[in-house]
Design a protein around this motif. Sequence first.
Motif, PDB file in Angstrom:
ATOM      1  N   MET A 133       0.819  -1.218   0.000  1.00  0.00           N
ATOM      2  CA  MET A 133       0.000   0.000   0.000  1.00  0.00           C
ATOM      3  C   MET A 133       0.850   1.263   0.000  1.00  0.00           C
ATOM      4  O   MET A 133       0.484   2.247  -0.623  1.00  0.00           O
ATOM      5  CB  MET A 133      -0.904   0.036   1.239  1.00  0.00           C
ATOM      6  N   THR A 134       1.984   1.247   0.709  1.00  0.00           N
ATOM      7  CA  THR A 134       2.714   2.495   0.973  1.00  0.00           C
ATOM      8  C   THR A 134       4.101   2.584   0.350  1.00  0.00           C
ATOM      9  O   THR A 134       4.642   3.678   0.222  1.00  0.00           O
ATOM     10  CB  THR A 134       2.888   2.695   2.484  1.00  0.00           C
ATOM     11  N   GLY A 135       4.714   1.441   0.045  1.00  0.00           N
ATOM     12  CA  GLY A 135       6.083   1.445  -0.441  1.00  0.00           C
ATOM     13  C   GLY A 135       7.125   1.471   0.665  1.00  0.00           C
ATOM     14  O   GLY A 135       8.321   1.568   0.392  1.00  0.00           O
ATOM     15  N   ASP A 136       6.714   1.369   1.925  1.00  0.00           N
ATOM     16  CA  ASP A 136       7.627   1.399   3.080  1.00  0.00           C
ATOM     17  C   ASP A 136       8.393   0.077   3.150  1.00  0.00           C
ATOM     18  O   ASP A 136       7.860  -0.939   3.562  1.00  0.00           O
ATOM     19  CB  ASP A 136       6.829   1.628   4.360  1.00  0.00           C
ATOM     20  N   ARG A 137       9.668   0.130   2.730  1.00  0.00           N
ATOM     21  CA  ARG A 137      10.532  -1.058   2.740  1.00  0.00           C
ATOM     22  C   ARG A 137      11.700  -0.876   3.709  1.00  0.00           C
ATOM     23  O   ARG A 137      12.818  -1.301   3.446  1.00  0.00           O
ATOM     24  CB  ARG A 137      11.053  -1.330   1.334  1.00  0.00           C
ATOM     25  N   ASN A 138      11.458  -0.232   4.815  1.00  0.00           N
ATOM     26  CA  ASN A 138      12.482  -0.008   5.829  1.00  0.00           C
ATOM     27  C   ASN A 138      13.118  -1.348   6.214  1.00  0.00           C
ATOM     28  O   ASN A 138      12.412  -2.318   6.495  1.00  0.00           O
ATOM     29  CB  ASN A 138      11.820   0.645   7.051  1.00  0.00           C
ATOM     30  N   PRO A 139      14.456  -1.431   6.246  1.00  0.00           N
ATOM     31  CA  PRO A 139      15.122  -2.680   6.621  1.00  0.00           C
ATOM     32  C   PRO A 139      14.709  -3.207   7.994  1.00  0.00           C
ATOM     33  O   PRO A 139      14.785  -4.418   8.234  1.00  0.00           O
ATOM     34  CB  PRO A 139      16.609  -2.325   6.606  1.00  0.00           C
ATOM     35  N   LEU A 140      14.253  -2.355   8.892  1.00  0.00           N
ATOM     36  CA  LEU A 140      13.814  -2.822  10.208  1.00  0.00           C
ATOM     37  C   LEU A 140      12.596  -3.739  10.111  1.00  0.00           C
ATOM     38  O   LEU A 140      12.300  -4.480  11.041  1.00  0.00           O
ATOM     39  CB  LEU A 140      13.494  -1.642  11.121  1.00  0.00           C
ATOM     40  N   HIS A 141      11.914  -3.713   8.966  1.00  0.00           N
ATOM     41  CA  HIS A 141      10.748  -4.563   8.748  1.00  0.00           C
ATOM     42  C   HIS A 141      11.083  -5.819   7.946  1.00  0.00           C
ATOM     43  O   HIS A 141      10.328  -6.786   7.994  1.00  0.00           O
ATOM     44  CB  HIS A 141       9.648  -3.795   8.010  1.00  0.00           C
ATOM     45  N   ILE A 193      18.347  -1.284  17.939  1.00  0.00           N
ATOM     46  CA  ILE A 193      17.837  -1.090  19.296  1.00  0.00           C
ATOM     47  C   ILE A 193      16.602  -1.946  19.570  1.00  0.00           C
ATOM     48  O   ILE A 193      16.311  -2.289  20.710  1.00  0.00           O
ATOM     49  CB  ILE A 193      17.533   0.407  19.539  1.00  0.00           C
ATOM     50  N   PHE A 194      15.876  -2.349  18.514  1.00  0.00           N
ATOM     51  CA  PHE A 194      14.656  -3.131  18.679  1.00  0.00           C
ATOM     52  C   PHE A 194      14.926  -4.614  18.884  1.00  0.00           C
ATOM     53  O   PHE A 194      14.109  -5.324  19.454  1.00  0.00           O
ATOM     54  CB  PHE A 194      13.720  -2.913  17.492  1.00  0.00           C
ATOM     55  N   GLY A 195      16.052  -5.114  18.363  1.00  0.00           N
ATOM     56  CA  GLY A 195      16.450  -6.498  18.577  1.00  0.00           C
ATOM     57  C   GLY A 195      15.638  -7.533  17.833  1.00  0.00           C
ATOM     58  O   GLY A 195      15.795  -8.733  18.054  1.00  0.00           O
ATOM     59  N   ARG A 196      14.776  -7.094  16.935  1.00  0.00           N
ATOM     60  CA  ARG A 196      13.908  -8.025  16.195  1.00  0.00           C
ATOM     61  C   ARG A 196      13.260  -7.269  15.044  1.00  0.00           C
ATOM     62  O   ARG A 196      13.275  -6.048  15.007  1.00  0.00           O
ATOM     63  CB  ARG A 196      12.828  -8.587  17.109  1.00  0.00           C
ATOM     64  N   LEU A 197      12.642  -8.020  14.132  1.00  0.00           N
ATOM     65  CA  LEU A 197      11.845  -7.401  13.083  1.00  0.00           C
ATOM     66  C   LEU A 197      10.628  -6.736  13.717  1.00  0.00           C
ATOM     67  O   LEU A 197       9.987  -7.317  14.609  1.00  0.00           O
ATOM     68  CB  LEU A 197      11.367  -8.439  12.068  1.00  0.00           C
ATOM     69  N   ILE A 198      10.332  -5.532  13.276  1.00  0.00           N
ATOM     70  CA  ILE A 198       9.167  -4.822  13.790  1.00  0.00           C
ATOM     71  C   ILE A 198       8.210  -4.493  12.644  1.00  0.00           C
ATOM     72  O   ILE A 198       8.620  -4.384  11.497  1.00  0.00           O
ATOM     73  CB  ILE A 198       9.569  -3.525  14.539  1.00  0.00           C
ATOM     74  N   VAL A 199       6.940  -4.355  12.996  1.00  0.00           N
ATOM     75  CA  VAL A 199       5.951  -3.964  11.998  1.00  0.00           C
ATOM     76  C   VAL A 199       5.962  -2.447  11.847  1.00  0.00           C
ATOM     77  O   VAL A 199       6.408  -1.722  12.736  1.00  0.00           O
ATOM     78  CB  VAL A 199       4.528  -4.464  12.361  1.00  0.00           C
ATOM     79  N   GLN A 200       5.492  -1.973  10.707  1.00  0.00           N
ATOM     80  CA  GLN A 200       5.391  -0.537  10.473  1.00  0.00           C
ATOM     81  C   GLN A 200       4.419   0.085  11.484  1.00  0.00           C
ATOM     82  O   GLN A 200       3.463  -0.562  11.930  1.00  0.00           O
ATOM     83  CB  GLN A 200       4.898  -0.237   9.056  1.00  0.00           C
ATOM     84  N   GLY A 201       4.644   1.368  11.787  1.00  0.00           N
ATOM     85  CA  GLY A 201       3.753   2.075  12.692  1.00  0.00           C
ATOM     86  C   GLY A 201       2.314   2.076  12.200  1.00  0.00           C
ATOM     87  O   GLY A 201       1.373   2.058  12.996  1.00  0.00           O
TER      88      GLY A 201
END
Length: 150
Positions: free
Chosen positions: A42-50, A60-68
């Motif tokens: 939907m958004t194109g958000d491909r942040n490596p944290l995801h 700092i999160f220590g794991r894969l996180i979902v987008q806000g």
Amino acid sequence: MSTQASETDGWAGVRKGRPQVGAFAERSHRTRSEDIVAFTEMTGDRNPLHYDRAAAEASIFGRLIVQGGVTSGILNAVVAEDLPGPGSVFLEVHWKFVKAVGVGELITGRVEVVDVRADKPITRIETSVRNEAGEVCLTGTATVYTVPLD
């Protein structure tokens, strides 16, 4: 949880009627990798944290996180389906993301009515999203307009 509106106030025609101050609703969802993919489509958000497990684990999160947007998205469902209910849309939101949500976490979105206008179908709500440990992940307020559908 709600009272019927009269023909002379702004709530006439709203399916669930005027909500009451103090009324609340909650909805839960266990996040999945598929949520990340759908949000990216939907958004194109491909942040490596995801997507990049190694990068996310080294962060700092220590794991894969979902987008806000996945985290806050549960509030869209609560507002549109439960309280105030069908026909409701956000006019304004003030959200603070205080804790990241990881893949596989159970989150619960909650809205509570703090103010209801009599002249228009506008509701001010407190909002939150908590994880299964009860930790706040998102907190804030929103103003919602409910379109009469009947």
